[in-house]
Design a protein around this motif. Sequence first.
Motif, PDB file in Angstrom:
ATOM      1  N   VAL A  75      11.415   1.321  25.608  1.00 40.89           N
ATOM      2  CA  VAL A  75      11.523   1.941  26.723  1.00 40.89           C
ATOM      3  C   VAL A  75      12.782   1.102  27.890  1.00 40.89           C
ATOM      4  CG1 VAL A  75      10.698   3.514  28.523  1.00 40.89           C
ATOM      5  CG2 VAL A  75       9.423   3.244  27.085  1.00 40.89           C
ATOM      6  N   THR A  76      13.412   1.504  28.269  1.00 42.49           N
ATOM      7  CA  THR A  76      14.871   1.493  29.015  1.00 42.49           C
ATOM      8  C   THR A  76      14.828   1.452  30.196  1.00 42.49           C
ATOM      9  OG1 THR A  76      16.299   1.635  27.846  1.00 42.49           O
ATOM     10  CG2 THR A  76      15.402  -0.381  27.108  1.00 42.49           C
ATOM     11  N   LYS A  77      14.809   2.572  30.488  1.00 39.53           N
ATOM     12  CA  LYS A  77      14.501   3.344  31.605  1.00 39.53           C
ATOM     13  C   LYS A  77      13.400   3.690  32.134  1.00 39.53           C
ATOM     14  CE  LYS A  77      18.638   6.110  31.479  1.00 39.53           C
ATOM     15  NZ  LYS A  77      18.553   6.143  30.249  1.00 39.53           N
ATOM     16  N   ALA A  78      13.026   4.017  33.639  1.00 38.69           N
ATOM     17  CA  ALA A  78      11.821   4.824  33.800  1.00 38.69           C
ATOM     18  C   ALA A  78      11.909   5.610  33.824  1.00 38.69           C
ATOM     19  CB  ALA A  78      10.921   4.282  35.315  1.00 38.69           C
ATOM     20  N   SER A  79      13.329   6.379  33.973  1.00 34.56           N
ATOM     21  CA  SER A  79      13.422   8.029  34.328  1.00 34.56           C
ATOM     22  C   SER A  79      13.138   8.488  32.116  1.00 34.56           C
ATOM     23  CB  SER A  79      14.767   8.290  34.702  1.00 34.56           C
ATOM     24  OG  SER A  79      15.545   7.506  33.234  1.00 34.56           O
ATOM     25  N   ASP A  80      13.177   7.557  31.446  1.00 38.78           N
ATOM     26  CA  ASP A  80      12.470   8.243  30.210  1.00 38.78           C
ATOM     27  C   ASP A  80      11.871   8.104  28.894  1.00 38.78           C
ATOM     28  OD1 ASP A  80      15.928   8.250  29.420  1.00 38.78           O
ATOM     29  OD2 ASP A  80      15.127   5.941  28.468  1.00 38.78           O
ATOM     30  N   ILE A  81      10.598   7.618  30.039  1.00 42.92           N
ATOM     31  CA  ILE A  81       9.079   7.662  30.722  1.00 42.92           C
ATOM     32  C   ILE A  81       7.977   8.789  29.823  1.00 42.92           C
ATOM     33  CG2 ILE A  81       6.680   7.448  30.971  1.00 42.92           C
ATOM     34  CD1 ILE A  81       8.044   4.757  32.650  1.00 42.92           C
ATOM     35  N   PRO A  82       9.190  10.052  30.539  1.00 44.20           N
ATOM     36  CA  PRO A  82       7.727  11.522  30.353  1.00 44.20           C
ATOM     37  C   PRO A  82       8.870  11.883  28.964  1.00 44.20           C
ATOM     38  CG  PRO A  82       8.796  11.547  32.073  1.00 44.20           C
ATOM     39  CD  PRO A  82       9.006   9.918  31.789  1.00 44.20           C
ATOM     40  N   GLN A  83       9.419  11.593  28.188  1.00 42.29           N
ATOM     41  CA  GLN A  83      10.072  12.568  27.526  1.00 42.29           C
ATOM     42  C   GLN A  83      10.406  11.014  26.078  1.00 42.29           C
ATOM     43  OE1 GLN A  83      12.678  14.970  26.699  1.00 42.29           O
ATOM     44  NE2 GLN A  83      11.915  14.674  24.864  1.00 42.29           N
ATOM     45  N   VAL A  84      10.053  10.446  26.389  1.00 41.94           N
ATOM     46  CA  VAL A  84       9.164   9.105  25.084  1.00 41.94           C
ATOM     47  C   VAL A  84       8.016   9.146  24.511  1.00 41.94           C
ATOM     48  CG1 VAL A  84       8.784   6.963  24.890  1.00 41.94           C
ATOM     49  CG2 VAL A  84      11.145   7.588  25.717  1.00 41.94           C
ATOM     50  N   ALA A 101       4.534  -0.825  40.539  1.00 38.30           N
ATOM     51  CA  ALA A 101       4.481   0.147  41.988  1.00 38.30           C
ATOM     52  C   ALA A 101       5.890  -0.700  43.053  1.00 38.30           C
ATOM     53  CB  ALA A 101       3.577   0.512  41.905  1.00 38.30           C
ATOM     54  N   GLY A 102       6.703   0.596  43.657  1.00 35.27           N
ATOM     55  CA  GLY A 102       7.319  -0.770  44.292  1.00 35.27           C
ATOM     56  C   GLY A 102       8.967  -0.829  44.052  1.00 35.27           C
ATOM     57  N   ASN A 103       8.396  -1.177  42.624  1.00 31.05           N
ATOM     58  CA  ASN A 103      10.162  -1.828  42.579  1.00 31.05           C
ATOM     59  C   ASN A 103      11.355  -0.351  41.726  1.00 31.05           C
ATOM     60  OD1 ASN A 103      11.756  -1.941  41.233  1.00 31.05           O
ATOM     61  ND2 ASN A 103      11.544  -2.992  39.129  1.00 31.05           N
ATOM     62  N   PRO A 104      11.967  -0.507  42.777  1.00 28.29           N
ATOM     63  CA  PRO A 104      12.910   1.198  42.580  1.00 28.29           C
ATOM     64  C   PRO A 104      13.144   1.476  41.526  1.00 28.29           C
ATOM     65  CG  PRO A 104      13.973  -0.583  43.927  1.00 28.29           C
ATOM     66  CD  PRO A 104      12.686  -1.639  43.721  1.00 28.29           C
ATOM     67  N   ASN A 105      13.638   0.531  40.571  1.00 28.83           N
ATOM     68  CA  ASN A 105      13.619   0.984  39.417  1.00 28.83           C
ATOM     69  C   ASN A 105      12.486   1.161  38.066  1.00 28.83           C
ATOM     70  OD1 ASN A 105      16.115  -0.908  38.896  1.00 28.83           O
ATOM     71  ND2 ASN A 105      15.228  -1.743  38.451  1.00 28.83           N
ATOM     72  N   ALA A 106      11.483   1.289  39.253  1.00 30.46           N
ATOM     73  CA  ALA A 106      10.257   2.015  38.420  1.00 30.46           C
ATOM     74  C   ALA A 106      10.146   3.881  38.863  1.00 30.46           C
ATOM     75  CB  ALA A 106       8.785   1.082  38.839  1.00 30.46           C
ATOM     76  N   MET A 107      11.169   4.022  39.505  1.00 32.67           N
ATOM     77  CA  MET A 107      10.916   5.845  40.473  1.00 32.67           C
ATOM     78  C   MET A 107      11.465   6.233  39.623  1.00 32.67           C
ATOM     79  SD  MET A 107       8.677   4.811  42.578  1.00 32.67           S
ATOM     80  CE  MET A 107       8.928   6.286  43.538  1.00 32.67           C
ATOM     81  N   LEU A 108      10.794   7.613  39.559  1.00 30.22           N
ATOM     82  CA  LEU A 108      11.425   8.687  38.699  1.00 30.22           C
ATOM     83  C   LEU A 108      11.214   9.880  39.091  1.00 30.22           C
ATOM     84  CD1 LEU A 108      10.357   9.229  35.249  1.00 30.22           C
ATOM     85  CD2 LEU A 108       9.438   7.965  36.810  1.00 30.22           C
ATOM     86  N   ASP A 109      12.187  10.923  38.820  1.00 32.28           N
ATOM     87  CA  ASP A 109      11.798  11.859  38.797  1.00 32.28           C
ATOM     88  C   ASP A 109      10.606  13.042  38.425  1.00 32.28           C
ATOM     89  OD1 ASP A 109      12.404  12.751  41.812  1.00 32.28           O
ATOM     90  OD2 ASP A 109      14.570  12.439  41.117  1.00 32.28           O
ATOM     91  N   TRP A 110       9.809  13.007  38.292  1.00 29.77           N
ATOM     92  CA  TRP A 110       8.600  13.649  37.168  1.00 29.77           C
ATOM     93  C   TRP A 110       9.158  14.998  36.484  1.00 29.77           C
ATOM     94  CZ3 TRP A 110       5.562  12.931  32.921  1.00 29.77           C
ATOM     95  CH2 TRP A 110       4.169  14.098  32.860  1.00 29.77           C
ATOM     96  N   TYR A 111       9.361  15.434  35.019  1.00 34.96           N
ATOM     97  CA  TYR A 111      10.286  16.333  34.088  1.00 34.96           C
ATOM     98  C   TYR A 111       8.524  16.208  33.427  1.00 34.96           C
ATOM     99  CZ  TYR A 111      11.865  13.098  31.542  1.00 34.96           C
ATOM    100  OH  TYR A 111      12.271  11.806  30.369  1.00 34.96           O
ATOM    101  N   GLU A 112       9.376  17.993  33.031  1.00 35.68           N
ATOM    102  CA  GLU A 112       8.236  18.101  32.122  1.00 35.68           C
ATOM    103  C   GLU A 112       8.727  18.228  30.755  1.00 35.68           C
ATOM    104  OE1 GLU A 112       5.303  21.985  32.536  1.00 35.68           O
ATOM    105  OE2 GLU A 112       4.222  20.627  34.550  1.00 35.68           O
ATOM    106  N   PRO A 113       9.114  17.446  29.947  1.00 33.12           N
ATOM    107  CA  PRO A 113       9.930  17.491  28.358  1.00 33.12           C
ATOM    108  C   PRO A 113       9.030  18.764  27.607  1.00 33.12           C
ATOM    109  CG  PRO A 113       8.313  15.653  28.106  1.00 33.12           C
ATOM    110  CD  PRO A 113       7.902  16.347  29.682  1.00 33.12           C
ATOM    111  N   ASN A 114      10.439  19.324  27.678  1.00 31.68           N
ATOM    112  CA  ASN A 114      10.075  21.181  26.045  1.00 31.68           C
ATOM    113  C   ASN A 114      10.956  20.340  25.239  1.00 31.68           C
ATOM    114  OD1 ASN A 114      12.401  20.920  27.527  1.00 31.68           O
ATOM    115  ND2 ASN A 114      11.178  22.215  29.031  1.00 31.68           N
ATOM    116  N   SER A 115      11.657  19.325  24.713  1.00 29.53           N
ATOM    117  CA  SER A 115      12.109  18.995  23.972  1.00 29.53           C
ATOM    118  C   SER A 115      12.311  18.027  23.270  1.00 29.53           C
ATOM    119  CB  SER A 115      13.552  20.129  24.000  1.00 29.53           C
ATOM    120  OG  SER A 115      14.435  19.414  24.659  1.00 29.53           O
TER     121      SER A 115
END
Lengths: 184, 577
Positions: free
Chosen positions: B130-139, B166-180
Motif C-alpha cells: 500500500v502506498t497511499k492511506a486512502s487505498d487501504i479500504p480498496q486494497v 495516528a497523527g500523521n497527516p498522510n495517514a488520514m483518509l475519508d472512509w468509503y465502502e468499496p463495492n467494486s
Amino acid sequence: MTTTARTDDTRTLVVRVENKAGVLARIAGLFSRRGFNIESLAVAPTEDDRFSRITIVVDVSSATIDQIVAQLDKLINVVQIQLLDPKTSVERELLMATLDAPTPVARREIIDLVQIFDASVLNVGFDQLMVSVAGSQQRLDDFEALLSRYGITELQRTGKIALSQLVKVDPTIEQNNKPTTGEN
Amino acid sequence: MQLNGAQAVIKALEYEGVDTVFGMPGGAILPVYDPLIESSIRHILVRHEQGAGHMASGYAHATGRPGVAIVTSGPAATNMVTPLLDAFMDSIPMVCITGQVALPAIGTDAFQEADTTGITMSATKHNFLVTKASDIPQVIHDAFHLATTGRPGPVLVDIPKDLVAAGNPNAMLDWYEPNSHDLPGYKPHRDVDFDAIAEAAELICAAERPVIYSGGGILRSRAAEVLLQLAEMTQIPVVTTLMNRGGFPDNHDLCIGMPGMHGNYTAVMAMQNADLLIALGARFDDRVTGDRGSFAPDAKVIHVDVDPAELGKVRHAHVPIAGDAREIIGAINDSVASLGGIDAQADRTIWRQTISGWQEKYPLVYGDHEDGKLLKPQFVIEQLRDASPEDTIVVAGVGQHQMWASQFWTFNHPYTWINSGGLGTMGYSVPAAIGAQVGMPDRMVWAVDGDGCFQMTAQELVTAAIEKIPVKIAILNNGYLGMVRQWQELFYDERYSETHLGADLPNFKMWAESMGCVGFRVDSPEEVGPTIQKANEINDRPVVIDFRTQHDEKVYPMVPAGASNSELIVDPSQRDA
C-alpha cells in the motif's frame, strides 16, 4: 530467407500488463520458478498510461506455449496475452554497435554496409564508427556477422518488439480472390 | 468519516465480515493494534508468527471463510513465508496483513525492514504494497476478493507504518465502502463449455473401467454434494486424495479411498487400470501419480479444474474443462442424466468385481500388538476414531502419523480432515488445529501429530491454554523422524542418519502441563481407550497425550519415490510367499 534453429523453438508473446510496481519482477519470477526460458524481453509504456506492453520471446523447448500462457495469465496484473504468429506479425529489433575503423578503407566498407542494410551512422570518432540498424532478427544477425571482421568494440541489441500485421483487404468489400497477407 | 489508516484497516476487516484474526504486534504494525481494542474482532495472540499463519489456514480449512493473520514487518513477515506458501500449495483462502517500515525508509535497510512483497511473490496468489492511506479500504477489499474467488489462495497486504500512524497527516483518509474491484487482469469466472460437458458425459457413460479422481477442489468449491450425485448416478468408484478426505464419505460403497504413494491398494490399482479418469479438482500431483510415464497408461482423462493452468500441466486431458467444480459437476450430472443416467452406463460388472476382489485381498492392515513392545500407531488412530464423535475434525502434521491418520480414520463428512498436503510442512498440526477449533467451537478437534512435528510449533499450546481453546493433541511418539527413518530402513540400507530424536526428551506430559494443558502419557494398549475417554471429557483447556509407539512400524502400502504405481509395496502380511 533461412530460418535459424532459434526461431523454431521460440514464440513471441505480447503481454499487456497493469503499469504497477513489481510487475516485471512477477513475470521474471514466474519464468524462473517454473523453469521457462526467456529469449528476449522488451518493456515499454503503451498508448494508455495505465498499462505497459511487454514483448517476450519465449523458448518453447522448456515448456509448452499453452502452459506458459496459462501460467502468465494467472498473474493478477497481466491483463491480456497475445501469441503472435511470426507469419502474420511485424517484428523489429534494434542493434547499436561501435566498430573499429582505423583506416579510410575500413571506414568506407562499413559505410557501404550501412547503406546496403539501410542502417545509419550514429557517431563518428577518429578511429571508430557507431552504427545502428533496426529490423528483423535475421537481418540483424546478418548485419552483425558482416560487421564482425571490423572489430566490434561494443554491441547492444534490444529485445524484439512486435505487432500484428494489419488487414490488407477491406473485409466489408466482397472479394473474389482470397485475401493475402504480404511479408510486411 | 475521517479515519487514520490503522482505523481503516480494522474497519475494512470488519466490513469483510472478519470475526477472528491471528497475530502478534510489533514495531511497524503497532498503530494497527491500537484501534483493535475497540473492535468486535477477536484477536488470538500467538507465540510465533508461523503459528498465526497456520491458525488462519486451519480456520479457513474448517469454516470455508478466509483466515486472517496480522503480523509486523521484517522477521515477522519472513516467519509468515512458510504458512503463506503452505496455503498457496493447498489453495487455502487467507489474507495476511504485514507492517512495513515507513515509505521514506523503504530501501534503506531500516530496522526490521524486509522486502516482504518481493519475498512472498511466489508464496502468494497476489500481494500488495500500500502506498497511499486512502487505498487501504480498496486494497483490503481486493485482497479478500482475490483470496476467496477462482482458485483460492493467500493474499498479502504490506502496509508502511507512516500510512497507519495516528497523527500523521498522510495517514488520514475519508472512509468509503468499496463495492467494486479495479482488477482488469483478473477474471475468475469462465463460461461453462457445454460442448466439453456433453463430451465428458458421453465418455463417462461409455467407459468400462472409470474412476472418479476427486481432489481438494471438491472441498474448496463446496462440491461434495454434486460429487455424491455424480457417483451414485453413474455408480463409478471414487478415490479421495489426501486433500479431499471426507469430500466423499469413506463409508460409502463407491468410496475406494486414498490414492497415491501411501494410498490403499484398491485406489492405486483402480487408477492404474482405469480406461477413464474423471479428475475433479485434482492436479495429478507427483505423490498421486508416482512415475508419470507409467501412471494410468490406458486412461483417457476428463479434467475439471478452476485453474486452467492445471489442465494439461502434468497429464494430457482428452476433455479439459476449466471452471468451478460444483458448477461443472452439476452440469455434467445434468448431461449424464439427459443421456439416461444409470441406464446409459456401460456394463461394468467385471470392473466392479475386479475392484471388490482387490478390496477383499488388500485391505489396510497392521500387525497385532506385540508383548513387551510399544503401541501400534494405527491402533491408536482407530481407538481415537472410535471414541470421538463422527464429525470430529482431525488435523495432522506431516509424516508417518499423517498417513496413518488419513488411512485409518473414517472420514464421512467434508471439512473434517485438515493437513498440509502440498508443501508438507512439519509443525502444521498444532496451530492449524487451534485455528480450526476457533472457527468451529462446537466441534471436537483432534490433532494427530508426530513427536518431531510437535516440537516445531508446540508453544502455540500456550496460546490455546490462555484463550481456552480446547484442542486435543495425540502425539504418536516413536522418538524418530519416522517417515525419514522408514526411507532409511527401506532404501538406505538401514543406515539411520540423524533421524533419532529420542522419545523421552522432552517429557511431553510435563511440557504440556507447563503450557497450561492437561498432559497424559500412554505406554500400553489397555490405557489407550480410557485415556482418550478422559481427554474427550475435557473441554476447558487443551489436552496432550504422549502415545509411545513402536519406532519400526512402517506406513504401507508404499510406492517408492519415482517408481511406477504398479510397483506398490503392500504390507508384509499381504505379500505372496
